[in-house]
Scaffold this motif. Structure first.
Motif, PDB file in Angstrom:
ATOM      1  N   LEU A 125      36.866  58.177  43.359  1.00  0.00           N
ATOM      2  CA  LEU A 125      37.558  58.079  42.072  1.00  0.00           C
ATOM      3  C   LEU A 125      38.835  58.916  42.046  1.00  0.00           C
ATOM      4  O   LEU A 125      39.899  58.443  41.636  1.00  0.00           O
ATOM      5  CB  LEU A 125      36.622  58.521  40.938  1.00  0.00           C
ATOM      6  CG  LEU A 125      35.481  57.562  40.596  1.00  0.00           C
ATOM      7  CD1 LEU A 125      34.551  58.197  39.571  1.00  0.00           C
ATOM      8  CD2 LEU A 125      36.017  56.238  40.077  1.00  0.00           C
ATOM      9  N   VAL A 129      40.747  55.412  43.340  1.00  0.00           N
ATOM     10  CA  VAL A 129      40.674  54.530  42.172  1.00  0.00           C
ATOM     11  C   VAL A 129      41.606  54.966  41.048  1.00  0.00           C
ATOM     12  O   VAL A 129      42.434  54.171  40.566  1.00  0.00           O
ATOM     13  CB  VAL A 129      39.219  54.422  41.653  1.00  0.00           C
ATOM     14  CG1 VAL A 129      39.178  53.628  40.341  1.00  0.00           C
ATOM     15  CG2 VAL A 129      38.344  53.746  42.697  1.00  0.00           C
ATOM     16  N   ALA A 145      39.152  49.643  41.466  1.00  0.00           N
ATOM     17  CA  ALA A 145      37.802  49.741  42.041  1.00  0.00           C
ATOM     18  C   ALA A 145      37.509  48.538  42.933  1.00  0.00           C
ATOM     19  O   ALA A 145      36.876  48.673  43.986  1.00  0.00           O
ATOM     20  CB  ALA A 145      36.766  49.840  40.923  1.00  0.00           C
TER      21      ALA A 145
END
Length: 207
Positions: A125, A129, A145
């Protein structure tokens, strides 16, 4: 001068520990990797590893991070990103890079570990992402994602399972299909319609 030499020595030892940790975590699961093993591989005392990194979880996070230290998502348009990710997937594996530990190697060993999973989720993340989502159209985070999932899936088939049709694509058909998918995710283009700017530019640069 003494401080400079001491700092260089400390940095070199720290890098050696990270290298040993990355190799260990790529070969064994999180649970089956011990700090004493990593310390022995790096040629240092385990107490020094604790002083440098604090805990196994922190060393694990730093080791994964170290595998992508030379990779940064480039600045540019969504079309530029389409070209970048297509190249990243289909770059030919040289002898040196083929033996290099990657973040994917480490992740596959420890995806089922309840202790490693939160570290890996945060890593994906924070390092991929969310930075990518800030540059994409809505739904931005979902698009980012999906790009990560696509890269990891193809990476597993190419690097781990050695699927020949993806390692040595027949002609340009596979690369064009993959580039169209990236164009759809990154540029919001029509997947079944005309080629995107990224696909056209990627084709020009290859010819």
């Amino acid at each position: 001068m003494r401080r400079t030499k001491a700092a260089e020595s400390k940095t070199t030892t720290r890098d050696r520990i990270l290298e040993a940790a990355a190799s260990r975590f790529a070969a064994h699961s999180y649970e089956n990797t011990g700090l004493r093993d990593i310390a022995a591989d790096a040629g240092v005392d385990v107490a020094y590893v604790h002083r440098c990194f604090g805990s196994k979880a922190q060393l694990f996070a730093k080791a994964v991070q170290a595998t992508i230290s030379h990779h940064t998502i480039p600045l540019g348009t969504a079309s530029d990103l389409t070209i970048y990710f297509a190249r990243l997937l289909f770059q030919r594996d040289g002898a040196k890079s083929a033996n290099k530990v990657t973040a994917l190697d480490i992740m596959l060993r420890s995806l089922s570990s309840p202790d490693a999973m939160p570290v890996l989720r945060k890593f994906v993340l924070d390092n991929f992402v969310m930075p990518l989502a800030g540059r994409l159209p809505d739904p931005a985070e979902s698009r980012a994602a999906l790009v990560a999932a696509f890269l990891m899936g193809i990476g597993i088939l190419r690097r781990i399972l050695l699927v020949k049709s993806l390692r040595e694509p027949a002609g340009d058909q596979v690369e064009e299909l993959v580039t169209k998918i990236f164009g759809y995710l990154l540029e919001g283009s029509d997947l079944c319609g005309s080629t995107t700017a990224g696909v056209r530019e990627y084709g020009k640069q290859k010819s």
